[in-house]
Design a protein around this motif. Structure first.
Motif, PDB file in Angstrom:
ATOM      1  N   GLU A  50       0.892  -1.139   0.278  1.00 25.90           N
ATOM      2  CA  GLU A  50      -0.186  -0.026   0.357  1.00 25.90           C
ATOM      3  C   GLU A  50       0.952   1.153   0.022  1.00 25.90           C
ATOM      4  O   GLU A  50       0.780   2.346   0.197  1.00 25.90           O
ATOM      5  CB  GLU A  50      -1.230   0.214   1.140  1.00 25.90           C
ATOM      6  N   GLY A  51       2.163   0.995  -0.066  1.00 24.15           N
ATOM      7  CA  GLY A  51       3.596   2.398  -0.215  1.00 24.15           C
ATOM      8  C   GLY A  51       2.836   3.023   1.806  1.00 24.15           C
ATOM      9  O   GLY A  51       2.851   4.111   1.155  1.00 24.15           O
ATOM     10  N   LEU A  52       2.922   2.302   2.661  1.00 25.37           N
ATOM     11  CA  LEU A  52       2.763   2.552   3.673  1.00 25.37           C
ATOM     12  C   LEU A  52       4.218   2.773   4.338  1.00 25.37           C
ATOM     13  O   LEU A  52       4.426   1.458   4.641  1.00 25.37           O
ATOM     14  CB  LEU A  52       1.901   2.306   5.029  1.00 25.37           C
ATOM     15  N   ASN A  53       4.413   3.354   5.350  1.00 22.45           N
ATOM     16  CA  ASN A  53       5.573   3.275   5.345  1.00 22.45           C
ATOM     17  C   ASN A  53       5.691   3.290   7.543  1.00 22.45           C
ATOM     18  O   ASN A  53       5.160   4.082   7.706  1.00 22.45           O
ATOM     19  CB  ASN A  53       6.985   5.274   6.018  1.00 22.45           C
ATOM     20  N   LEU A  54       6.051   1.787   7.413  1.00 19.56           N
ATOM     21  CA  LEU A  54       4.887   1.338   8.543  1.00 19.56           C
ATOM     22  C   LEU A  54       6.305   1.372   9.499  1.00 19.56           C
ATOM     23  O   LEU A  54       7.055   0.262   8.771  1.00 19.56           O
ATOM     24  CB  LEU A  54       4.015  -0.074   8.570  1.00 19.56           C
ATOM     25  N   GLU A  55       6.340   1.421  10.620  1.00 16.41           N
ATOM     26  CA  GLU A  55       7.434   1.630  11.987  1.00 16.41           C
ATOM     27  C   GLU A  55       7.622  -0.249  12.498  1.00 16.41           C
ATOM     28  O   GLU A  55       6.124  -0.432  12.134  1.00 16.41           O
ATOM     29  CB  GLU A  55       8.266   2.173  12.622  1.00 16.41           C
ATOM     30  N   GLU A  56       8.444  -0.504  12.433  1.00 13.81           N
ATOM     31  CA  GLU A  56       8.576  -2.756  13.239  1.00 13.81           C
ATOM     32  C   GLU A  56       7.566  -2.195  14.649  1.00 13.81           C
ATOM     33  O   GLU A  56       6.413  -2.804  14.974  1.00 13.81           O
ATOM     34  CB  GLU A  56       9.466  -3.168  13.263  1.00 13.81           C
ATOM     35  N   ASP A  57       7.789  -1.213  15.679  1.00 14.13           N
ATOM     36  CA  ASP A  57       7.176  -0.916  16.725  1.00 14.13           C
ATOM     37  C   ASP A  57       5.909  -0.227  16.598  1.00 14.13           C
ATOM     38  O   ASP A  57       4.763  -1.162  17.306  1.00 14.13           O
ATOM     39  CB  ASP A  57       7.650   0.272  17.397  1.00 14.13           C
ATOM     40  N   ALA A  58       5.617   0.288  15.879  1.00 15.86           N
ATOM     41  CA  ALA A  58       3.428   0.855  15.479  1.00 15.86           C
ATOM     42  C   ALA A  58       3.325  -1.226  14.904  1.00 15.86           C
ATOM     43  O   ALA A  58       2.596  -0.748  15.205  1.00 15.86           O
ATOM     44  CB  ALA A  58       3.373   1.653  14.380  1.00 15.86           C
ATOM     45  N   ALA A  59       3.767  -1.825  14.585  1.00 14.76           N
ATOM     46  CA  ALA A  59       3.191  -3.049  13.508  1.00 14.76           C
ATOM     47  C   ALA A  59       3.029  -4.105  14.940  1.00 14.76           C
ATOM     48  O   ALA A  59       2.226  -4.423  14.838  1.00 14.76           O
ATOM     49  CB  ALA A  59       3.980  -4.059  12.530  1.00 14.76           C
ATOM     50  N   LYS A  60       3.935  -4.004  16.039  1.00 10.34           N
ATOM     51  CA  LYS A  60       3.950  -4.523  17.076  1.00 10.34           C
ATOM     52  C   LYS A  60       2.604  -3.977  17.748  1.00 10.34           C
ATOM     53  O   LYS A  60       2.236  -5.260  18.423  1.00 10.34           O
ATOM     54  CB  LYS A  60       5.415  -4.678  17.718  1.00 10.34           C
TER      55      LYS A  60
END
Length: 462
Positions: A192-202
């Motif tokens: 989707e072209g989203l800049n998702l950081e790992e901490d946010a995904a967790k």
């Protein structure tokens, strides 16, 4: 715009994440042409029950299928994805739960499929049917015509009658692991072209509680909030309305170190900023769980247990702020006592032993005994509030004063005034009158003393 959980719904068995039991049972049944006339898909929400049911319907009706996988390109597969296939009927039992709906199914199953080889009935939230509807459906389920398959999805198998369950193959769906959800979120975010950081995904993986649909819905909500920004942990917390992580850590540390006054100010800030205090306690339990997994100690286990008790108290409480304050300060007082620390804010013990107005050693020792009794056996909340006060005695009158900054303790004891007078009368064995008041003059004297001791560094504002 199509929702993410619909856009990234699995289209074939290979795309299904985990759910090994369901995949293996259905794949073998399709390959060996031993598909049951009725399945019950049981499991928590957002674990793929309806998606797997659609994949099963596609596999049964796909003319290009060679193994168990549908081609996902023919008109039959595409129409099932669109929800327009005439032989695949989806029904929501939560809103169609009566006997009339089941009678319509009973009357329709006798007709041959119009487009494919199988008629597939997918009934979601099957446990919501009425007793009469279950009874009307029972005969159809027991002796269905050839070429008809029922897939009954439920999040509450216990509410389905045993007579229904015994006529179906039950396939259990389980929650997704946080690792599976995390990995899928990172894949979807990249697409989707989203800049998702790992901490946010967790964080999203933890908040979704094992449901992939919930996780993708959270991701979509956060992406709309971010508007192209980097999706960091703090941004994800804001988008979901969660108490910030640093506040959660402060809350836990204040309890462990016995910082009673800091807890009061922190909870005031949390409440004023519109955060949910019950959520703060719940997040604190989760954070302690993480600490326990790294280094389990008796203190952390006990703290987690105490916070769970606070969570129960807050569940149905009307005044969550007061209750959360008192119980959290109580925990901090226990921690302070266990560490043999003395709260130095107002030095209440010294003022009780040597009050300025009058010295009556026997009566004051009785007050000390009462405080000790409250701490050991009776009411820790009253004890904490009293230790923050200044207690003086003039004959049969007990003056309990607080600084203006201690208004919370004052308001709490004022609500407990009758109980407080009874406790003092019982312990001192004579009639006493308890006066509660805010001593603004004492605060001025303290500030003036500080001004004298630290000239130029302390300023008194009117």
């Amino acid at each position: 715009m199509e929702a993410l959980y619909r856009k990234y719904r699995p289209k074939n068995f290979d795309q299904i994440i985990d759910q090994k039991q369901a995949k293996l049972v259905l794949q073998n049944a399709i390959t060996k042409d031993r598909v049951s006339h009725a399945y019950i898909f049981s499991g928590p929400r957002g674990t793929g029950k309806t998606s797997v049911a659609r994949i099963l319907a596609k596999a049964l009706n796909c003319p290009n299928r060679s193994t168990y996988e549908p081609c996902c390109e023919c008109e039959s597969c595409l129409s099932i994805d669109r929800g327009t296939h005439p032989d695949v009927i989806e029904l929501d039992a939560a809103s169609n739960r009566g006997i009339d709906e089941m009678r319509r199914i009973r009357d329709a199953v006798g007709f041959r499929p119009m487009m494919g080889r199988y008629k597939v009935y997918i009934v979601d939230e099957f446990h919501m049917l009425t007793r009469e509807a279950f009874n009307a459906f029972l005969k159809t389920l027991e002796e269905p015509p050839v070429g008809v398959t029922f897939v009954l999805a439920t999040t509450n198998l216990e509410r389905v009658p045993p007579t229904i369950v015994s006529r179906c193959q039950v396939i259990e769906f389980k929650n997704f692991t946080e690792t599976d959800i995390f990995q899928n979120l990172m894949v979807v975010a990249k697409k989707e072209g989203l800049n998702l950081e790992e901490d946010a995904a967790k964080l999203i993986a933890k908040r979704s509680a094992g449901g992939m649909r919930d996780a993708l819905s959270y991701l979509e909500q956060i992406a709309n909030f971010a508007l192209g920004e980097v999706i960091s942990l703090s941004l994800a917390e804001k988008a979901l309305g969660l108490v910030p992580s640093e506040i959660v850590d402060q809350f836990i540390d204040y309890i462990i170190t016995g910082k009673i006054s800091q807890i009061e100010r922190l909870l005031d800030t949390v409440f004023e900023n519109g955060y949910d205090l019950a959520q703060l306690v719940a997040l604190s339990v989760e954070r302690i769980e993480e600490r326990i997994s790294q280094n389990a100690t008796i203190e952390l286990l006990q703290l987690a247990k105490d916070l769970l008790e606070i969570s129960k108290e807050l569940r149905f409480a009307e005044n969550k702020k007061t209750i959360c304050k008192i119980l959290a300060m109580n925990l901090a007082a226990k921690s302070s006592e266990s560490r043999q620390e003395v709260v130095q804010k107002s030095k209440p013990v010294e003022e009780i032993v040597q009050p300025r107005e009058k010295k009556v050693d026997s009566n004051l020792s009785q007050i000390e005994e009462l405080l000790q009794w409250l701490k050991d056996e009776k009411d820790m909340s009253i004890y904490v509030a009293l230790t923050q006060s200044r207690i003086t005695q003039k004959g049969h009158i007990l003056d309990i004063s607080f600084l203006p900054s201690q208004r919370f303790q004052y308001e709490y004891l004022r609500e407990k005034l009758l109980e407080l007078e009874y406790l003092f009368k019982t312990k001192m064995q004579k009639d006493v009158v308890v006066n509660l008041f805010i001593d603004e003059e004492r605060e001025k004297r303290i500030l003036q003393k500080l001004q004298e001791n630290f000239p130029g560094r302390v300023r008194i504002e009117e």
